[in-house]
Design a protein around this motif. Structure first.
Motif, short mmCIF file in Angstrom:
data_model
loop_
_atom_site.label_atom_id
_atom_site.label_comp_id
_atom_site.label_asym_id
_atom_site.label_seq_id
_atom_site.Cartn_x
_atom_site.Cartn_y
_atom_site.Cartn_z
N LYS A 1 0.82 -1.22 0.00
CA LYS A 1 0.00 0.00 0.00
C LYS A 1 0.86 1.27 0.00
O LYS A 1 0.48 2.29 -0.58
N LEU A 2 2.03 1.19 0.65
CA LEU A 2 2.87 2.38 0.75
C LEU A 2 3.40 2.80 -0.61
O LEU A 2 3.50 3.99 -0.91
N VAL A 3 3.74 1.84 -1.47
CA VAL A 3 4.25 2.20 -2.79
C VAL A 3 3.13 2.44 -3.79
O VAL A 3 3.36 3.03 -4.86
N GLN A 4 1.92 2.00 -3.48
CA GLN A 4 0.79 2.30 -4.35
C GLN A 4 0.27 3.71 -4.12
O GLN A 4 0.02 4.45 -5.08
N ASN A 5 0.12 4.09 -2.85
CA ASN A 5 -0.42 5.41 -2.51
C ASN A 5 0.09 5.81 -1.13
O ASN A 5 -0.60 5.62 -0.12
N PRO A 6 1.29 6.38 -1.05
CA PRO A 6 1.85 6.71 0.26
C PRO A 6 1.07 7.76 1.04
O PRO A 6 1.15 7.81 2.26
N SER A 7 0.26 8.56 0.36
CA SER A 7 -0.47 9.63 1.06
C SER A 7 -1.49 9.07 2.06
O SER A 7 -1.90 9.78 2.98
N GLN A 8 -1.89 7.81 1.91
CA GLN A 8 -2.85 7.24 2.86
C GLN A 8 -2.23 7.03 4.24
O GLN A 8 -2.93 6.75 5.20
N TYR A 9 -0.89 7.19 4.33
CA TYR A 9 -0.20 7.06 5.61
C TYR A 9 0.22 8.43 6.17
O TYR A 9 0.97 8.49 7.13
N ASN A 10 -0.28 9.50 5.58
CA ASN A 10 0.17 10.84 5.97
C ASN A 10 -0.29 11.29 7.35
O ASN A 10 0.37 12.10 7.97
N ASN A 11 -1.41 10.79 7.81
CA ASN A 11 -1.99 11.33 9.04
C ASN A 11 -1.87 10.37 10.22
O ASN A 11 -2.68 10.40 11.15
N LEU A 12 -0.84 9.52 10.18
CA LEU A 12 -0.65 8.58 11.27
C LEU A 12 0.83 8.40 11.55
O LEU A 12 1.69 8.92 10.83
N VAL A 13 1.13 7.66 12.62
CA VAL A 13 2.50 7.32 12.99
C VAL A 13 2.63 5.81 12.93
O VAL A 13 1.88 5.09 13.61
N MET A 14 3.54 5.31 12.10
CA MET A 14 3.80 3.88 12.04
C MET A 14 4.84 3.50 13.09
O MET A 14 5.83 4.21 13.27
N VAL A 15 4.63 2.37 13.76
CA VAL A 15 5.62 1.85 14.71
C VAL A 15 5.78 0.36 14.47
O VAL A 15 4.79 -0.34 14.20
N MET A 16 7.01 -0.13 14.55
CA MET A 16 7.27 -1.52 14.20
C MET A 16 8.57 -2.02 14.80
O MET A 16 9.42 -1.22 15.21
N PRO A 17 8.77 -3.34 14.87
CA PRO A 17 10.03 -3.90 15.35
C PRO A 17 11.21 -3.52 14.46
O PRO A 17 11.05 -3.00 13.36
N ASN A 18 12.40 -3.84 14.95
CA ASN A 18 13.66 -3.31 14.42
C ASN A 18 13.89 -3.57 12.93
O ASN A 18 14.08 -2.63 12.14
N LEU A 19 13.92 -4.82 12.52
CA LEU A 19 14.25 -5.14 11.13
C LEU A 19 13.23 -4.57 10.16
O LEU A 19 13.59 -4.00 9.12
N TYR A 20 11.94 -4.69 10.50
CA TYR A 20 10.91 -4.13 9.62
C TYR A 20 11.12 -2.62 9.47
O TYR A 20 11.02 -2.07 8.37
N GLY A 21 11.43 -1.96 10.58
CA GLY A 21 11.63 -0.51 10.54
C GLY A 21 12.84 -0.11 9.72
O GLY A 21 12.81 0.92 9.04
N ASP A 22 13.89 -0.91 9.78
CA ASP A 22 15.09 -0.63 8.99
C ASP A 22 14.76 -0.64 7.50
O ASP A 22 15.14 0.27 6.75
N ILE A 23 14.05 -1.64 7.07
CA ILE A 23 13.70 -1.78 5.65
C ILE A 23 12.67 -0.74 5.23
O ILE A 23 12.83 -0.05 4.21
N MET A 24 11.61 -0.61 6.02
CA MET A 24 10.52 0.28 5.63
C MET A 24 10.93 1.76 5.67
O MET A 24 10.42 2.57 4.90
N SER A 25 11.85 2.12 6.56
CA SER A 25 12.28 3.51 6.61
C SER A 25 13.08 3.88 5.37
O SER A 25 12.95 4.99 4.84
#
Length: 370
Positions: free
Chosen positions: A244-268
């Motif tokens: 979803k992030l690469v399809q339409n990143p604006s849908q994540y504009n009004n929130l804060v994502m939180v995740m474990p270490n490895l996922y966060g490294d890749i997704m950031s």
């Protein structure tokens, strides 16, 4: 396992009191000004282009009259009993000043050292990495209107370094997830959502497969939700968020994502790619007392000393630092000058941003636009 405590189990007064207390406890800057009315900040210039981009930051801060004095620190690692260690003078400087700005670091190869960035996080218990990614008007990428905030658990997960050989050809790597570390980073995510007006926390996980480890992370988030009744909490599988992030990143504009270490490294890093790369991306590592803000790109030894380096990521990270120190007006002033410089055209942008500018010319333009 995923038992959700009621948001209404406490009275409104007690809920508000708990939230205020936690807001004060989680990663709040506690530094004080010196006799001159300035804050002292530890500067870790880093390797490769680190010296050049750090100098650009210093020049811009001087021109902007930011009430900061820099204290240089050398973090070239030492091996003590086979363990990578930060030199004691640097540790004392950072613990004294409570905040540091760090250029890119290169871990010495072939000398038995662990990652220097990982060593810094463990030395100062920097439990949360905060990575905002926002589109810059005037610098066109395939995506418009990106404004995401990702918070990554910074101390454990797959990066705990627990690996061993069971038999030749078979290696086991242990993913460590603990309740205290999960609670700390998720609580910080709630607080960050409140302070930035987003009021929505999205936990990204893979509990469908990692039922115990990611399951614990999810469970902790559900438990903490009762303390933040005005913040929406939702959950999403990692693979679904990636799509979803690469399809339409604006849908994540009004929130804060939180995740474990490895996922966060890749997704950031994925999020950074949406806005033009790591050269435009600020980053902050938050601890209970100490926080270190950094440029997350590499040290680029191939262009070091050639005047081609792009200081934008370190500048924007320093603006995150200023806001952490509640120097918001100075942060906004520098940020606006950076954005104006980038938007002004390729003649004022460095080569990595499809421009022709030198580091010094870019710095001069930012100062001109202050």
């Amino acid at each position: 396992m995923f038992k959700l405590q009621s948001r209404n189990q406490f009275s409104p007064l007690l809920r508000n009191s708990l939230t205020r207390n936690y807001a004060a406890a989680v990663a709040k800057f506690q530094g004080t000004k010196n006799a001159k009315g300035n804050y002292t900040v530890t500067m870790i210039e880093g390797d490769g282009i680190g010296v050049e981009i750090s100098e650009a930051v210093k020049d811009i801060y001087k021109a902007a009259k930011v009430p900061i004095e820099w204290e240089a620190a050398d973090v070239r690692p030492l091996l003590i009993n086979g363990k990578t260690t930060i030199p004691e003078p640097a540790v004392k400087s950072i613990n004294k000043n409570l905040v540091a700005l760090k250029g890119p670091l290169a871990t010495p190869v072939g000398k038995g050292h662990q990652s220097l960035n990982l060593t810094l996080r463990r030395t100062f218990n920097l439990f949360a990495n905060v990575r905002p990614c926002k589109s810059i008007v005037g610098y066109k990428t395939p995506y418009d209107n990106v404004d995401t905030v990702l918070i990554r658990e910074n101390t454990e997960g797959e990066y705990s370094g627990i690996e061993h050989v069971i038999v030749p050809g078979v290696v086991q790597s242990i993913k460590l997830i603990t309740r205290p570390a999960s609670e700390k980073v998720i609580r910080y995510a709630f607080q960050h959502a409140i302070s930035t007006g987003r009021n929505h926390v999205l936990v990204v996980h893979k509990a469908s497969i990692m039922k115990l480890s990611d399951g614990l992370f999810v469970e902790v988030a559900k438990e903490l939700a009762s303390e933040y009744p005005n913040v929406k909490l939702s959950f999403e599988n990692l693979d679904n968020t990636s799509l979803k992030l690469v399809q339409n990143p604006s849908q994540y504009n009004n929130l804060v994502m939180v995740m474990p270490n490895l996922y966060g490294d890749i997704m950031s890093d994925l999020s950074s790619g949406l806005i033009g790369g790591l050269g435009l991306t600020p980053s902050g590592n938050m601890g209970d007392k100490v926080s270190i803000f950094e440029a997350v790109h590499g040290s680029a030894p191939d262009i070091a000393g050639k005047g081609l380096a792009n200081p934008t990521a370190l500048l924007l990270s320093s603006c995150m630092m200023l806001r952490h120190m509640e120097l918001n007006d100075h942060a906004s002033k520098i940020e606006e000058a950076v954005y104006k410089t980038i938007a002004s055209g390729p003649e004022n942008r460095t080569k990595d941003l499809k421009g022709s500018s030198s580091t010094s010319h870019y710095t001069e333009q930012v100062i001109k636009n202050l």
